[in-house]
Design an enzyme around this catalytic site. Structure first.
Site, PDB file in Angstrom:
ATOM      1  N   TRP A 239      16.424  63.302  -4.509  1.00  0.00           N
ATOM      2  CA  TRP A 239      16.080  61.980  -4.018  1.00  0.00           C
ATOM      3  C   TRP A 239      14.788  61.422  -4.650  1.00  0.00           C
ATOM      4  CZ3 TRP A 239      11.960  59.681  -1.677  1.00  0.00           C
ATOM      5  CH2 TRP A 239      12.189  58.394  -1.156  1.00  0.00           C
TER       6      TRP A 239
ATOM      7  N   HIS B 166      21.240  57.317   8.861  1.00  0.00           N
ATOM      8  CA  HIS B 166      21.616  58.659   8.381  1.00  0.00           C
ATOM      9  C   HIS B 166      20.366  59.499   8.192  1.00  0.00           C
ATOM     10  CE1 HIS B 166      20.149  58.131   4.219  1.00  0.00           C
ATOM     11  NE2 HIS B 166      20.497  56.857   4.392  1.00  0.00           N
TER      12      HIS B 166
ATOM     13  N   MET C  88      21.186  49.097   7.100  1.00  0.00           N
ATOM     14  CA  MET C  88      21.495  50.437   6.583  1.00  0.00           C
ATOM     15  C   MET C  88      22.060  51.258   7.726  1.00  0.00           C
ATOM     16  SD  MET C  88      19.398  53.172   4.254  1.00  0.00           S
ATOM     17  CE  MET C  88      18.747  54.311   5.444  1.00  0.00           C
TER      18      MET C  88
HETATM   19  N1  UDH Z   1      24.438  59.524  -1.718  1.00  0.00           N
HETATM   20  C1  UDH Z   1      25.664  60.068  -1.329  1.00  0.00           C
HETATM   21  N2  UDH Z   1      25.711  61.355  -0.911  1.00  0.00           N
HETATM   22  C2  UDH Z   1      24.619  62.126  -0.860  1.00  0.00           C
HETATM   23  C3  UDH Z   1      23.387  61.579  -1.240  1.00  0.00           C
HETATM   24  C4  UDH Z   1      23.315  60.276  -1.654  1.00  0.00           C
HETATM   25  O1  UDH Z   1      26.679  59.411  -1.348  1.00  0.00           O
HETATM   26  O2  UDH Z   1      24.753  63.286  -0.459  1.00  0.00           O
HETATM   27  C5  UDH Z   1      24.388  58.154  -2.283  1.00  0.00           C
HETATM   28  C6  UDH Z   1      24.721  57.071  -1.314  1.00  0.00           C
HETATM   29  O3  UDH Z   1      25.307  56.003  -1.981  1.00  0.00           O
HETATM   30  C7  UDH Z   1      23.358  56.714  -0.782  1.00  0.00           C
HETATM   31  C8  UDH Z   1      22.540  56.758  -2.039  1.00  0.00           C
HETATM   32  O4  UDH Z   1      23.073  57.840  -2.743  1.00  0.00           O
HETATM   33  O5  UDH Z   1      23.358  55.447  -0.181  1.00  0.00           O
HETATM   34  C9  UDH Z   1      21.046  56.914  -1.810  1.00  0.00           C
HETATM   35  O6  UDH Z   1      20.786  58.067  -1.010  1.00  0.00           O
HETATM   36  P1  UDH Z   1      20.149  57.959   0.454  1.00  0.00           P
HETATM   37  O7  UDH Z   1      20.906  56.987   1.247  1.00  0.00           O
HETATM   38  O8  UDH Z   1      20.073  59.341   1.033  1.00  0.00           O
HETATM   39  O9  UDH Z   1      18.696  57.424   0.166  1.00  0.00           O
HETATM   40  P2  UDH Z   1      17.725  56.712   1.221  1.00  0.00           P
HETATM   41  O10 UDH Z   1      16.516  56.326   0.486  1.00  0.00           O
HETATM   42  O11 UDH Z   1      17.439  57.861   2.282  1.00  0.00           O
HETATM   43  O12 UDH Z   1      18.412  55.680   2.009  1.00  0.00           O
HETATM   44  C10 UDH Z   1      16.645  58.925   1.975  1.00  0.00           C
HETATM   45  C11 UDH Z   1      16.575  59.914   3.129  1.00  0.00           C
HETATM   46  C12 UDH Z   1      16.334  59.215   4.380  1.00  0.00           C
HETATM   47  C13 UDH Z   1      15.844  60.099   5.455  1.00  0.00           C
HETATM   48  C14 UDH Z   1      15.617  59.266   6.686  1.00  0.00           C
HETATM   49  C15 UDH Z   1      14.831  59.957   7.726  1.00  0.00           C
HETATM   50  N3  UDH Z   1      14.295  58.966   8.610  1.00  0.00           N
HETATM   51 MN    MN Z   2      20.402  55.421   2.622  1.00  0.00          MN
END
Ligand code: UDH
Ligand code: MN
Length: 346
Positions: free
Chosen positions: A259, A292, A289
């Site tokens: 990430w 998750h 969003m």
């Molecule tokens: N994604 C997947 N599968 C995974 C990981 C990522 O499909 O196992 C894709 C998906 O399109 C996702 C994108 O990659 O929307 C970005 O990943 P993310 O949604 O995990 O990133 P975000 O920044 O969240 O939204 C990071 C972790 C959040 C933790 C929240 C705790 N409060």
């Molecule tokens: Mn996300």
């Protein structure tokens, strides 16, 4: 007495009668002959006025058939209007636990193998939506449920591609999006690409999924951040770049595993090309969003700051032109093209 002598015996009146008969038969012959030429003359030089009645009728019948045929064949399509009349503005989103894939399929009858073309006008842009994915099926269903009607209301020619990372090695969002770009271009010469997280649902259909003269960032705000830009320069979540803009920056870096960082790397590439990031007004560029937690297999990339420091040195040889992968399958499902790919591991 000669051979013709009996004729000499016919009275003068009789001679006139024979002459008249001869004249009449000649006239009759001419009439039949000229009738034929008028009929066939339709195909050569006869003007409508010279046509005899029967042909006038035939012409009328032809015009009628042509007219009804014209009604049957659709009129030539005109370009869709600058602003679609179908837009609704702020939307009421729903995330029903009971939602089923087959409901989304039957709600989107105009979509075939993930692709849609507006029926009444020629779309202003052809747009490929690329979604990086692994085991987020529920989020994908919610996104498809909202995004298909959203894009149809924008009168776009579009197709949705879901790029699935095969295996359980660390997730690599950026590399999957490079694969999506390369694979989608095998189907059609898409002019615009939208790089789209699976869990971000647009709240307002005035947030247009089209490309501009400069790269576009479509997520100004989201529910989770109080609808504020996450930080100055943030270029993640949902972005739009033309085929040429993305090629010009050599796509995403392939080297961000886990990430974080890959979206900032793309921003640096864009800035190195002296391009400027555009954003729609904040009241329009709003997303929900789906909640998750952090996925296993997508842990924070601790190396991201170091990688960001070398973007300027490596972008030319790390990107679209160095993206190696193995396509496991391309399934043309009703609502999207499902590309499963082995992108290797860190
Ligand atoms: N994604 C997947 N599968 C995974 C990981 C990522 O499909 O196992 C894709 C998906 O399109 C996702 C994108 O990659 O929307 C970005 O990943 P993310 O949604 O995990 O990133 P975000 O920044 O969240 O939204 C990071 C972790 C959040 C933790 C929240 C705790 N409060
Ligand atoms: Mn996300």
């Amino acid at each position: 007495m000669g051979f013709f002598s009996p004729l000499c015996k016919i009275s003068r009146r009789g001679k006139y009668f024979v002459l008249l008969l001869l004249l009449l038969s000649v006239l009759a012959w001419i009439a039949t002959f000229s009738g034929e030429t008028v009929k066939s003359g339709r195909f050569f030089s006869a003007t409508p006025q010279t046509l005899i009645k029967e042909d006038t009728l035939r012409v009328k019948v032809n015009t009628w058939t042509e007219a009804t045929n014209l009604l049957k064949t659709p009129p030539p399509k005109v370009e869709c209007p600058q602003e679609s009349p179908l837009l609704q503005g702020a939307l009421k989103l729903s995330f029903e636990a009971s939602l089923k894939l087959k409901d989304v399929v039957s709600d989107n009858k105009g979509v075939t193998e993930g692709e849609y073309t507006p029926p009444d006008c020629t779309a202003r842009q052809s747009v490929a939506i690329l979604i990086p994915h692994r085991s987020r099926e529920r989020h994908l269903l919610y996104l498809l449920h909202h995004l298909h009607p959203f894009l149809q209301r924008q009168q776009l020619h579009y197709a949705i591609y879901v790029i699935q990372q095969a295996g359980d090695a660390t997730f690599n969002r950026a590399k999957l999006l490079n694969v999506g770009y390369l694979e989608a271009l095998k189907d059609y010469s898409w002019e615009c690409f939208i790089f789209h997280d699976v869990d971000l649902v647009p709240e307002n259909d005035h947030n247009l999924y089209v490309c501009d003269k400069q790269p576009k960032h479509l997520v100004v705000g989201r529910n989770a951040t109080g609808y504020k830009l996450r930080y100055k320069g943030y270029f993640g979540g949902v972005t739009a770049m033309t085929r040429e803009q993305f090629l010009q920056v050599n796509g995403f870096s392939n080297t961000y595993w886990g990430w974080g960082g890959e979206d900032d790397d793309l921003r640096i590439r864009v800035e190195l090309q002296k391009m400027k990031i555009l954003r729609p007004p904040a009241d329009v560029a709003r997303y929900t969003m789906v909640f998750h937690k952090r996925d296993s297999g997508n842990e924070i990339n601790k190396d991201r700051m170091r990688l960001l420091g070398r973007t300027q040195q490596v972008w030319r040889k790390d990107g679209l032109n160095s993206c190696s992968y193995k396509t496991m399958s391309v399934e043309r499902l009703p609502l999207y093209v499902n590309v499963t790919v082995d992108i290797g591991k860190p």
